[in-house]
Design a protein around this motif. Structure first.
Motif, short mmCIF file in Angstrom:
data_model
loop_
_atom_site.label_atom_id
_atom_site.label_comp_id
_atom_site.label_asym_id
_atom_site.label_seq_id
_atom_site.Cartn_x
_atom_site.Cartn_y
_atom_site.Cartn_z
N ASP A 83 0.81 -1.23 0.00
CA ASP A 83 0.00 0.00 0.00
C ASP A 83 0.84 1.28 0.00
O ASP A 83 0.32 2.38 0.04
N THR A 85 2.98 2.34 2.35
CA THR A 85 3.51 2.67 3.67
C THR A 85 4.74 1.81 3.92
O THR A 85 4.96 0.81 3.25
N TYR A 87 7.59 0.40 7.18
CA TYR A 87 8.09 0.33 8.54
C TYR A 87 9.58 0.62 8.52
O TYR A 87 10.31 0.09 7.67
N ASN A 95 5.38 4.46 8.70
CA ASN A 95 5.41 5.75 8.02
C ASN A 95 4.40 5.77 6.89
O ASN A 95 4.10 4.75 6.28
N GLN A 96 3.89 6.96 6.60
CA GLN A 96 2.85 7.13 5.60
C GLN A 96 3.37 6.91 4.19
O GLN A 96 4.57 6.95 3.94
N LYS A 97 2.46 6.73 3.27
CA LYS A 97 2.76 6.53 1.86
C LYS A 97 3.53 7.74 1.32
O LYS A 97 3.18 8.88 1.60
N TYR A 98 4.58 7.49 0.59
CA TYR A 98 5.44 8.49 -0.05
C TYR A 98 6.24 9.36 0.92
O TYR A 98 6.86 10.32 0.50
N SER A 99 6.24 9.06 2.20
CA SER A 99 7.07 9.85 3.12
C SER A 99 8.53 9.47 2.90
O SER A 99 8.86 8.31 2.67
N CYS A 102 11.60 9.00 8.19
CA CYS A 102 10.89 8.30 9.27
C CYS A 102 10.49 9.30 10.35
O CYS A 102 11.31 10.09 10.82
N LYS A 103 9.22 9.26 10.75
CA LYS A 103 8.76 10.18 11.79
C LYS A 103 9.21 9.74 13.18
O LYS A 103 9.15 10.52 14.12
#
Length: 110
Positions: A83, A85, A87, A95-99, A102-103
């Motif tokens: 999808d 996202t 890890y 982490n979100q898609k296309y980020s 890493c937050k």
């Protein structure tokens, strides 16, 4: 390394599964009795294991190092999920898609 939780095959050097985010356990090497006899000084007189204990504590501290202190500590390629996202292989944060960063620890996608 195969994840025990989801059976995903991860790249070598990965700390967290890139499919489910579970911590990947590494095998610990234990001393055998013959090694302990030598370390305790039973075979040689005047041998102290204190320096070895300090070295073990230091090595354990390095292995538990927080990923935020050096975000480029490993160069494991990120494997995004279907999808989009991903890890983080260093801290396990989803982490979100296309980020691209890493937050959780600041590691970049590359």
């Amino acid at each position: 390394m195969k994840c025990a939780k989801c059976s995903f095959e991860n790249s070598a050097g990965t700390t967290y599964c890139q499919n489910c985010g579970a911590h990947l356990k590494t095998k610990q090497k234990f001393f055998q009795w013959r090694d302990m006899k030598y370390l305790c000084g039973l075979t040689h007189r005047g041998v102290s294991i204190a320096p070895l204990g300090a070295m073990a504590v230091e090595n354990q501290g390095k292995s538990l190092e927080c990923p935020t202190s050096n975000p480029r500590k490993s160069f494991v390629k990120v494997q995004p999920r279907q999808d989009g996202t991903w890890y983080c292989p260093d801290c396990g944060e989803l982490n979100q898609k296309y980020s691209q960063i890493c937050k959780g620890c600041g590691r970049d996608f590359l």
